[in-house]
Design an enzyme around this catalytic site. Structure first.
Site, PDB file in Angstrom:
ATOM      1  N   MET A  33       0.843  -1.196   0.000  1.00 19.02           N
ATOM      2  CA  MET A  33       0.000   0.000   0.000  1.00 19.02           C
ATOM      3  C   MET A  33       0.881   1.250   0.000  1.00 19.02           C
ATOM      4  SD  MET A  33      -3.450  -0.933   2.038  1.00 19.02           S
ATOM      5  CE  MET A  33      -2.877  -0.607   3.690  1.00 19.02           C
ATOM      6  N   GLY A  34       2.128   1.103  -0.450  1.00 20.22           N
ATOM      7  CA  GLY A  34       3.035   2.250  -0.514  1.00 20.22           C
ATOM      8  C   GLY A  34       3.568   2.619   0.857  1.00 20.22           C
ATOM      9  N   ALA A  35       4.076   3.889   0.972  1.00 21.90           N
ATOM     10  CA  ALA A  35       4.786   4.328   2.185  1.00 21.90           C
ATOM     11  C   ALA A  35       5.862   3.274   2.508  1.00 21.90           C
ATOM     12  CB  ALA A  35       3.831   4.530   3.356  1.00 21.90           C
ATOM     13  N   HIS A  40       9.538  -3.516   3.273  1.00 18.09           N
ATOM     14  CA  HIS A  40       9.153  -3.769   1.874  1.00 18.09           C
ATOM     15  C   HIS A  40      10.395  -4.099   1.032  1.00 18.09           C
ATOM     16  CE1 HIS A  40       5.738  -1.047   3.133  1.00 18.09           C
ATOM     17  NE2 HIS A  40       5.082  -2.073   2.639  1.00 18.09           N
ATOM     18  N   GLN A  64     -10.340  -2.521   2.480  1.00 14.46           N
ATOM     19  CA  GLN A  64      -9.865  -3.155   3.704  1.00 14.46           C
ATOM     20  C   GLN A  64      -9.848  -2.189   4.889  1.00 14.46           C
ATOM     21  OE1 GLN A  64      -5.980  -4.088   1.718  1.00 14.46           O
ATOM     22  NE2 GLN A  64      -5.108  -3.757   3.716  1.00 14.46           N
ATOM     23  N   GLY A 150       4.831 -10.137   4.013  1.00 15.12           N
ATOM     24  CA  GLY A 150       5.603 -10.115   5.249  1.00 15.12           C
ATOM     25  C   GLY A 150       4.918 -10.901   6.362  1.00 15.12           C
ATOM     26  N   ASP A 153       2.377  -9.178   9.139  1.00 11.07           N
ATOM     27  CA  ASP A 153       0.921  -9.368   9.085  1.00 11.07           C
ATOM     28  C   ASP A 153       0.673 -10.870   8.969  1.00 11.07           C
ATOM     29  OD1 ASP A 153      -0.211  -6.491   8.737  1.00 11.07           O
ATOM     30  OD2 ASP A 153       1.504  -6.607   7.401  1.00 11.07           O
ATOM     31  N   ILE A 179      11.095  -7.384   9.424  1.00  8.32           N
ATOM     32  CA  ILE A 179      12.284  -6.534   9.604  1.00  8.32           C
ATOM     33  C   ILE A 179      12.009  -5.590  10.776  1.00  8.32           C
ATOM     34  CG2 ILE A 179      13.774  -4.813   8.494  1.00  8.32           C
ATOM     35  CD1 ILE A 179      13.999  -7.595   7.266  1.00  8.32           C
ATOM     36  N   MET A 187       9.025  -2.963  11.483  1.00  6.53           N
ATOM     37  CA  MET A 187       8.806  -1.868  10.525  1.00  6.53           C
ATOM     38  C   MET A 187       7.350  -1.870  10.082  1.00  6.53           C
ATOM     39  SD  MET A 187      11.725  -0.377   9.661  1.00  6.53           S
ATOM     40  CE  MET A 187      13.391  -0.662  10.219  1.00  6.53           C
TER      41      MET A 187
END
Ligand code: PAF
Length: 283
Positions: A33-35, A40, A64, A150, A153, A179, A187
């Site tokens: 979802m970016g950021a 990532h 979501q 990841g 989640d 990470i 993160m």
């Protein structure tokens, strides 16, 4: 360093991937979802170890988010994200807008059972329907050989694996280790919401879960250990604990001592909700 190409339509995405396929190349997808942050980047690294090409989707998926959640506030920083993708040597960024993913008249929802029961669903009842629907779309749009998610989640990872198994989607789902910063904080794009004092508290989250997992691995009673971890989170400065639970690693059924386990938790720090999880056997 060359910047990744950017496409924002499904047709362009498919055209690019068709060309690579014609050359016999293997494709990995990293849905985001970016950021983007180091977490990532680690997913992209794993993608490129397995595949010849890495596609990263950047889409803040409205389905979501519940109406009360942070959809409007969710960090959006595509220019910076593209710099990060350049560093990570991703090949293509897919940046559809809401109309491309959910055109007028869109009327389908995918609802996965099994591992979606409880945990996040108790507090975000529509979350996994939104995740499963968008992930199914992304996997059908890109048709990758691999998709990387990841372990941060963890329940989402289990739900996505179930989705692909149940719908026979021909993609291998790869879970990537979380990470963390030097203090153990996982993160997350939502860490950007934390002020300095909240950050100090957030850094105790993983420590407390690790302590619980170590105790469980050593044979401590489940109920007391979980209750103690919840208490410790409040003492550390979290205002509200949504859940701390021990579940079986693969199915997310309630954990029994002879099974591989995972301690999963969600807790609030001010207006920010953090989640984390640790493996019981290796804690
Ligand atoms: O984990 C995320 O960032 C999102 O839930 C995902 C998998 C990209 C679906 O929108």
């Amino acid at each position: 360093m060359s910047r990744p190409d950017v496409v924002d339509s499904v047709a362009e995405l498919r055209a690019r991937i068709r060309d690579w396929r014609r050359d016999g190349q293997r494709i990995a997808l990293v849905p985001t979802m970016g950021a983007l942050h180091d977490g990532h980047l680690s997913l992209i690294k794993i993608a490129l170890e397995r595949a010849d090409r890495c596609v990263v989707s950047i889409f803040v998926n409205p389905t979501q988010f519940a109406p009360s959640e942070d959809l409007d506030k969710y960090p959006r920083q595509v220019a910076r994200d593209l710099d990060m993708l350049t560093m990570a040597k991703a090949d293509l960024a897919f940046t559809p807008d809401v109309n491309e993913m959910y055109p007028p008249g869109f009327a389908t929802k995918i609802s996965v059972g099994g591992p979606s029961a409880g945990l996040e669903t108790d507090f975000r009842p529509t979350f996994f329907d939104g995740v499963a629907t968008v992930v199914a779309k992304l996997l059908l749009q890109a048709a990758p050989d691999f998709a990387i998610f990841g372990e941060k989640d963890y329940q989402q990872l289990c739900v996505v694996k179930q989705l692909c198994r149940d719908l026979d989607l021909p993609v291998e789902i790869i879970g990537a280790p979380t990470i963390r910063d030097a203090h153990g904080l996982a993160m997350s794009s939502r860490n950007a919401y934390l002020d300095e004092a909240e950050l100090q508290t957030a850094r105790q989250f993983n420590l407390i879960l690790r302590k619980a997992a170590t105790a469980l691995a050593a044979g401590a009673g489940q109920e007391e250990t979980i209750a103690e971890a919840s208490r410790a989170l409040i003492v550390a400065g979290f205002q509200k604990v949504d859940y701390v639970e021990a579940r079986e690693s693969l199915t997310l059924a309630p954990w029994r001592h002879d099974r591989m386990g995972r301690v999963l938790a969600a807790a609030w720090l001010g207006k920010t909700r953090l989640i984390d999880n640790v493996d019981v056997s290796t804690a």
